[in-house]
Design a protein around this motif. Sequence first.
Motif, PDB file in Angstrom:
ATOM      1  N   GLY A  89       0.871  -1.189   0.105  1.00 40.34           N
ATOM      2  CA  GLY A  89       0.121   0.063   0.227  1.00 40.34           C
ATOM      3  C   GLY A  89       0.883   1.156  -0.130  1.00 40.34           C
ATOM      4  N   THR A  90       2.140   1.112   0.222  1.00 41.70           N
ATOM      5  CA  THR A  90       3.316   2.433   0.147  1.00 41.70           C
ATOM      6  C   THR A  90       3.178   2.821  -1.357  1.00 41.70           C
ATOM      7  N   THR A  91       3.733   4.064  -1.502  1.00 42.29           N
ATOM      8  CA  THR A  91       4.227   4.423  -2.750  1.00 42.29           C
ATOM      9  C   THR A  91       5.781   4.706  -2.433  1.00 42.29           C
ATOM     10  N   SER A  92       6.509   4.451  -3.526  1.00 41.91           N
ATOM     11  CA  SER A  92       7.994   4.892  -3.645  1.00 41.91           C
ATOM     12  C   SER A  92       8.480   4.887  -5.098  1.00 41.91           C
ATOM     13  N   LEU A  93       9.623   5.157  -5.209  1.00 41.74           N
ATOM     14  CA  LEU A  93      10.330   5.561  -6.353  1.00 41.74           C
ATOM     15  C   LEU A  93      10.626   4.226  -6.945  1.00 41.74           C
ATOM     16  N   GLN A  94      10.498   3.929  -8.432  1.00 42.39           N
ATOM     17  CA  GLN A  94      10.646   2.681  -8.837  1.00 42.39           C
ATOM     18  C   GLN A  94      11.142   2.987 -10.298  1.00 42.39           C
ATOM     19  N   ILE A  95      11.796   2.064 -10.567  1.00 40.85           N
ATOM     20  CA  ILE A  95      12.223   1.921 -12.179  1.00 40.85           C
ATOM     21  C   ILE A  95      11.424   1.203 -13.008  1.00 40.85           C
ATOM     22  N   VAL A  96      10.353   1.512 -13.692  1.00 38.83           N
ATOM     23  CA  VAL A  96       9.054   0.720 -14.381  1.00 38.83           C
ATOM     24  C   VAL A  96       9.398   0.745 -15.779  1.00 38.83           C
ATOM     25  N   GLU A  97       9.406  -0.545 -16.296  1.00 35.88           N
ATOM     26  CA  GLU A  97       9.302  -0.428 -17.636  1.00 35.88           C
ATOM     27  C   GLU A  97       7.772  -0.465 -18.474  1.00 35.88           C
TER      28      GLU A  97
ATOM     29  N   LEU B 144      12.325 -13.694 -14.416  1.00 41.51           N
ATOM     30  CA  LEU B 144      12.145 -13.077 -12.915  1.00 41.51           C
ATOM     31  C   LEU B 144      12.129 -11.569 -12.993  1.00 41.51           C
ATOM     32  N   PRO B 145      11.690 -10.941 -11.899  1.00 45.26           N
ATOM     33  CA  PRO B 145      11.844  -9.424 -11.863  1.00 45.26           C
ATOM     34  C   PRO B 145      13.092  -8.907 -12.363  1.00 45.26           C
ATOM     35  N   GLY B 146      13.148  -7.883 -13.073  1.00 45.68           N
ATOM     36  CA  GLY B 146      14.411  -7.455 -13.554  1.00 45.68           C
ATOM     37  C   GLY B 146      15.437  -6.765 -12.315  1.00 45.68           C
ATOM     38  N   LEU B 147      16.561  -6.987 -12.662  1.00 46.12           N
ATOM     39  CA  LEU B 147      17.591  -6.655 -11.590  1.00 46.12           C
ATOM     40  C   LEU B 147      17.356  -5.091 -10.939  1.00 46.12           C
ATOM     41  N   TRP B 148      17.144  -4.345 -11.827  1.00 46.08           N
ATOM     42  CA  TRP B 148      16.912  -2.794 -11.217  1.00 46.08           C
ATOM     43  C   TRP B 148      15.410  -2.524 -11.230  1.00 46.08           C
ATOM     44  N   ASN B 149      14.381  -3.559 -11.455  1.00 42.29           N
ATOM     45  CA  ASN B 149      13.184  -3.225 -11.413  1.00 42.29           C
ATOM     46  C   ASN B 149      12.643  -3.927 -10.229  1.00 42.29           C
ATOM     47  N   GLY B 150      11.766  -4.958 -10.465  1.00 44.09           N
ATOM     48  CA  GLY B 150      11.311  -5.836  -9.212  1.00 44.09           C
ATOM     49  C   GLY B 150      12.327  -6.290  -8.293  1.00 44.09           C
ATOM     50  N   ALA B 151      13.561  -6.749  -8.871  1.00 47.10           N
ATOM     51  CA  ALA B 151      14.512  -7.264  -8.038  1.00 47.10           C
ATOM     52  C   ALA B 151      15.055  -6.237  -6.825  1.00 47.10           C
ATOM     53  N   MET B 152      15.063  -5.148  -6.950  1.00 47.96           N
ATOM     54  CA  MET B 152      15.355  -4.063  -5.979  1.00 47.96           C
ATOM     55  C   MET B 152      14.059  -3.117  -5.834  1.00 47.96           C
ATOM     56  N   SER B 153      12.950  -3.700  -6.051  1.00 48.88           N
ATOM     57  CA  SER B 153      11.677  -2.962  -5.710  1.00 48.88           C
ATOM     58  C   SER B 153      11.548  -2.571  -3.979  1.00 48.88           C
ATOM     59  N   ASN B 154      11.822  -3.349  -3.157  1.00 49.45           N
ATOM     60  CA  ASN B 154      11.783  -2.951  -1.872  1.00 49.45           C
ATOM     61  C   ASN B 154      13.183  -2.445  -1.280  1.00 49.45           C
ATOM     62  N   TRP B 155      13.891  -1.690  -2.072  1.00 43.03           N
ATOM     63  CA  TRP B 155      15.144  -0.890  -1.668  1.00 43.03           C
ATOM     64  C   TRP B 155      14.812   0.571  -1.459  1.00 43.03           C
ATOM     65  N   ASN B 156      15.333   1.090  -0.500  1.00 45.74           N
ATOM     66  CA  ASN B 156      15.423   2.807  -0.696  1.00 45.74           C
ATOM     67  C   ASN B 156      15.904   3.126  -1.906  1.00 45.74           C
ATOM     68  N   THR B 157      15.179   4.539  -2.725  1.00 53.88           N
ATOM     69  CA  THR B 157      15.678   4.652  -3.988  1.00 53.88           C
ATOM     70  C   THR B 157      15.868   6.361  -4.154  1.00 53.88           C
ATOM     71  N   LEU B 158      16.906   6.591  -4.665  1.00 47.31           N
ATOM     72  CA  LEU B 158      17.251   8.232  -5.036  1.00 47.31           C
ATOM     73  C   LEU B 158      17.437   8.032  -6.548  1.00 47.31           C
TER      74      LEU B 158
END
Length: 509
Positions: free
Chosen positions: A397-405, A471-485
């Motif tokens: 339910g949270t919103t965060s910065l993601q790299i999305v295809e 599988l979830p892309g390395l910089w997409n879903g594979a890092m989905s739950n990282w903090n991102t800048l």
Amino acid sequence: MFSQKDKVQIQQRGSRLEVVEGQIENFRKGFPFLKIDDAATTGNGIIQLDEKGIAESGERFEQGMAAGIEPLKFVPASGAASRMFKALFEALEDCKKTDNPDETLIKNASARQFLVNKEKFAFFSDLEKVAGKNDEKKNCRSWIEYLLNEKGLNYGSLPKGLLKFHKYAEGERTPFEEHLVEGAHYAKDNQNVVRLHFTVSPEHLQAFQEILERVKETYEKELNVTFDVSFSQQKPSTDTIAVDLNNEPFREPDGSLLFRPGGHGALIENLNDLDADIIFIKNIDNVVPDHLKEPTIVYKKALAGVLLKFQEIIFRYQKRLNERDAVALESAFLAEAANFLENTLNVKPPENQYYTEKEELYYYLKEKYNRPLRVCGMVKNEGEAGGGPFFSQNPDGTTSLQIVESSQIDPESVQQQNILQNATHFNPVDLVCGVKNYKGEKYNLTEFTDPATGFISKKSKDGKELKAQELPGLWNGAMSNWNTLFVEVPVETFNPVKTVNDLLREQHL
């Protein structure tokens, strides 16, 4: 669904039955589209550094290196270069349908561009040797065949890292070599040791090692560094099962299950095996000759400096939250930590979620701060295909910065497509990662993925159609739950080679 023989095969691959069954279920249900709330733009999710900020960030990075921070550069290099030559392969196929192959090739724009400019390519001297300088039968078709096929350079089957990209007075360089040289300028520790890690396919490992053995001493002497280069292969346990069009396991002629590589997202396992304070990630084909490397070096250091700056703040919050000292439950501290999380790290709580109890807010913050951190360079979009920076909704339910295809966004939703069209920046795969907590303990990166962000595509084998799963892309879903800048970087730092004729661009000559 699976026989005892199947279960043995699955076990021998290092996978687990429940994982494979989950992959079958993904085929049946499909992966959900991501919901994006907004495009990240300059000042709204993307940090823009001015000249002073670039210098300060670079200096912060240099100070960190002097203090003993250990960097490492991670380069996925196992992908085949076959897509680089897609147009040339198609041109050869067209030749089979005509009595005048040379005329057919000249009419093909990509083939014509290659043939007219062939002497400009760094690999031309090698191509000329295998073709034979005095071969009177040499024609347009044979030049391309000698380039692509086993009787010549076999470039159509090699990975990009082994192809000659750039010319120098002393010889030519492959992208593998360019990454060594580039890494020496920002990925060396205070002992001048440059650590690099390349993921390669098993059949090409020896070729990479031979290049390293040939050039290592020369580059070390020239750059006054020591290279510590390691390699790994994508783990068989990360391969995904293939299914037929009815979502039943696809079987080989001998009845065994067919597994396929899980895409670059599988490399999160390889990344997880590495130990470093800062890890730079960059694609194998995004390199330039020495005289154009300076912007890349400057911004790599700047991105790392940004990571160190914000990591220091995050570590302070982590320590207080994890050790739960006397201040950890004070309203002022919780408000400060919540404000930084939401307005700087851009992690927004679920809509209409209000933490009225201090204890509830404390545990929410503790979870969100105890995550790896990545700083991602973003370039202004000039029409490149691929992913970009967005504010995306997460399963919790949270919103965060993601790299999305773009393929992850619902094509039938006008609202979602409008947000996509409003995107201003593009993901060049330019990441700096912090994978340790405030104690210096390494995170288990496999715990921070979003399994629901995989991809399904149609393929064929032995003339039979099948469905494959990535599988979830390395910089997409594979890092989905990282903090991102996200940080804006200039387009000069993004010079990929997607087709062979891209090597004719001024950035590669």
